[in-house]
Design an enzyme around this catalytic site. Structure first.
Site, PDB file in Angstrom:
ATOM      1  N   GLU A 128       1.306  -0.476 -11.200  1.00 57.13           N
ATOM      2  CA  GLU A 128       0.521  -0.390  -9.970  1.00 57.13           C
ATOM      3  C   GLU A 128      -0.135  -1.724  -9.642  1.00 57.13           C
ATOM      4  O   GLU A 128      -0.241  -2.109  -8.481  1.00 57.13           O
ATOM      5  CB  GLU A 128      -0.569   0.701 -10.106  1.00 57.13           C
ATOM      6  CG  GLU A 128      -0.024   2.110 -10.172  1.00 57.13           C
ATOM      7  CD  GLU A 128       0.673   2.529  -8.895  1.00 57.13           C
ATOM      8  OE1 GLU A 128       1.750   1.980  -8.613  1.00 57.13           O
ATOM      9  OE2 GLU A 128       0.160   3.411  -8.185  1.00 57.13           O
ATOM     10  N   THR A 181      -0.650  -2.058   2.370  1.00 56.68           N
ATOM     11  CA  THR A 181      -1.810  -1.578   1.601  1.00 56.68           C
ATOM     12  C   THR A 181      -2.964  -2.567   1.764  1.00 56.68           C
ATOM     13  O   THR A 181      -4.121  -2.176   1.903  1.00 56.68           O
ATOM     14  CB  THR A 181      -1.443  -1.423   0.105  1.00 56.68           C
ATOM     15  OG1 THR A 181      -0.281  -0.598   0.037  1.00 56.68           O
ATOM     16  CG2 THR A 181      -2.550  -0.774  -0.687  1.00 56.68           C
TER      17      THR A 181
HETATM   18  P1  ADP Z   1       3.569   3.099  -2.655  1.00 59.30           P
HETATM   19  O1  ADP Z   1       2.140   3.404  -2.352  1.00 59.30           O
HETATM   20  O2  ADP Z   1       4.483   4.065  -1.964  1.00 59.30           O
HETATM   21  O3  ADP Z   1       3.834   2.948  -4.111  1.00 59.30           O
HETATM   22  P2  ADP Z   1       3.265   0.309  -2.292  1.00 59.30           P
HETATM   23  O4  ADP Z   1       3.424  -0.446  -1.000  1.00 59.30           O
HETATM   24  O5  ADP Z   1       1.938   0.367  -2.921  1.00 59.30           O
HETATM   25  O6  ADP Z   1       3.894   1.724  -2.008  1.00 59.30           O
HETATM   26  O7  ADP Z   1       4.237  -0.287  -3.426  1.00 59.30           O
HETATM   27  C1  ADP Z   1       5.492  -0.711  -3.135  1.00 59.30           C
HETATM   28  C2  ADP Z   1       5.635  -2.173  -3.563  1.00 59.30           C
HETATM   29  O8  ADP Z   1       6.009  -2.241  -4.939  1.00 59.30           O
HETATM   30  C3  ADP Z   1       6.727  -2.856  -2.776  1.00 59.30           C
HETATM   31  O9  ADP Z   1       6.326  -4.189  -2.512  1.00 59.30           O
HETATM   32  C4  ADP Z   1       7.911  -2.846  -3.724  1.00 59.30           C
HETATM   33  O10 ADP Z   1       8.802  -3.909  -3.517  1.00 59.30           O
HETATM   34  C5  ADP Z   1       7.230  -2.970  -5.090  1.00 59.30           C
HETATM   35  N1  ADP Z   1       8.043  -2.362  -6.162  1.00 59.30           N
HETATM   36  C6  ADP Z   1       8.493  -2.986  -7.261  1.00 59.30           C
HETATM   37  N2  ADP Z   1       9.197  -2.142  -8.030  1.00 59.30           N
HETATM   38  C7  ADP Z   1       9.189  -0.943  -7.424  1.00 59.30           C
HETATM   39  C8  ADP Z   1       9.748   0.318  -7.743  1.00 59.30           C
HETATM   40  N3  ADP Z   1      10.475   0.532  -8.843  1.00 59.30           N
HETATM   41  N4  ADP Z   1       9.505   1.341  -6.899  1.00 59.30           N
HETATM   42  C9  ADP Z   1       8.787   1.151  -5.778  1.00 59.30           C
HETATM   43  N5  ADP Z   1       8.237  -0.016  -5.415  1.00 59.30           N
HETATM   44  C10 ADP Z   1       8.434  -1.068  -6.238  1.00 59.30           C
END
Ligand code: ADP
Length: 306
Positions: A128, A181
């Site tokens: 995260e 975010t």
């Molecule tokens: P969510 O709240 O749906 O998790 P976020 O925008 O906080 O979405 O997180 C997505 C971010 O994390 C994107 O920048 C994405 O490229 C990165 N990321 C890296 N690895 C992963 C993964 N395995 N799954 C989802 N997002 C990923």
């Protein structure tokens, strides 16, 4: 065991009065992941389908979470990770959390379960941190533990697992627009009036109590956010209209999922959930915005072996 296939669930965090501390786990939306041991002493992301995401171990949340777990365990076993990504990143229903939680769950299993699920939360939080610059636990804790979870404290980390009233259903609508975010964090005011704070902690305490007593009416009265939602909802197209539809169709409460753009309606029973689903779908289909919509029970166990 050399290989494991799992379901890594979506989650709804920032549950109204529980902004930043309360989340729950969904059952019908999630990714699938296959994790297998390799003889290379390396963690590799070997396949990603469904979405375009980083293949580099240190740029993918699944890789980062596993590396931190292996480091803690002083373990040099290698792993190959395949992700079938069904939760769109940036949707507000814990796309990154599903990958982080799923990966540490699977690796822990393949290593003979040296750690309890609750102890895995801190490693999933490293994913995260990579995704958002903030090591929050309100998505990864429900993804790993299932049900409703409250983050009482970060230092030390203390997660409180809460009961799941069995008739609860969630309808989640995801307008396919991008909200960063960072942007949705930036517009939140940093100061809160005492009056609003009192209302908010009154509502949160009542909501937690209602989960224990299965008092659905009290859940409905207390699922409110006077602090963040009024500011953030302006980023979500037709938020007020959806809130009105949700209440007209008998949902218990309505709010922003995570940092948006997804919104959720919490409902009692399948019938109300089906009505809310139908009405949301009809309303949003008349707008120029593409969307996904899901109905789900609350997943009581979190990540599952398939
Ligand atoms: P969510 O709240 O749906 O998790 P976020 O925008 O906080 O979405 O997180 C997505 C971010 O994390 C994107 O920048 C994405 O490229 C990165 N990321 C890296 N690895 C992963 C993964 N395995 N799954 C989802 N997002 C990923």
């Amino acid at each position: 065991m050399k290989e494991i296939k799992i379901f890594a669930p979506a989650t709804v965090a920032n549950l109204s009065c529980g902004f930043d501390v309360l989340g729950c786990c969904l059952d019908s939306v999630g990714d699938e992941m296959t994790i297998r041991k390799n003889d290379l002493k390396k963690v590799r992301i070997t396949k990603i389908s469904g979405q375009d995401l980083p293949m580099e171990t240190d740029k993918n949340v699944a890789g980062v979470a596993v590396l931190s777990l292996l480091d803690h365990l002083n373990e040099n076993q290698g792993f190959d990770i395949e992700i079938d990504k069904r939760i769109k990143p940036g949707s507000g229903i814990g796309s990154s959390a599903a990958s982080s939680a799923g990966a540490v769950f699977a690796v822990n299993k393949l290593l003979g379960e040296p750690l309890k699920h609750k102890e895995l939360v801190q490693f999933a939080m490293k994913g995260e941190f990579l995704a958002s610059g903030n090591a929050h636990a309100d998505n990864v804790a429900p993804a790993l533990l299932g049900g409703f979870n409250l983050v009482r404290s970060y230092e030390p980390l203390e997660i409180v697992s809460l009961p799941t009233p069995h008739e609860l259903r969630m309808v989640v609508l995801h307008p396919l627009i991008e909200i960063k975010t960072r942007d949705s964090r930036a517009i939140i005011k940093q100061n809160v009036s005492l009056k609003k704070a009192i209302n908010q902690w009154g509502n949160l305490a009542a909501f937690v109590s209602a989960l224990y007593t299965e008092d659905y009416a009290l859940m409905g009265r207390s699922l409110k956010d006077e602090i963040v939602e009024p500011v953030r909802s302006i980023l979500i197209p037709f938020f007020e209209e959806l809130e009105k539809i949700s209440s007209e169709q008998g949902a218990l409460g309505f709010g922003i999922s995570g940092s948006g753009p997804s919104v959720f309606a919490m409902c009692k029973g399948d019938e109300v959930a089906a009505e809310v689903y139908k009405s949301f779908k009809k309303f949003y289909s008349s707008k120029e915005i593409e969307f996904d919509i899901h109905v789900s029970e609350i997943n009581k166990t979190g990540v599952k072996i398939l």
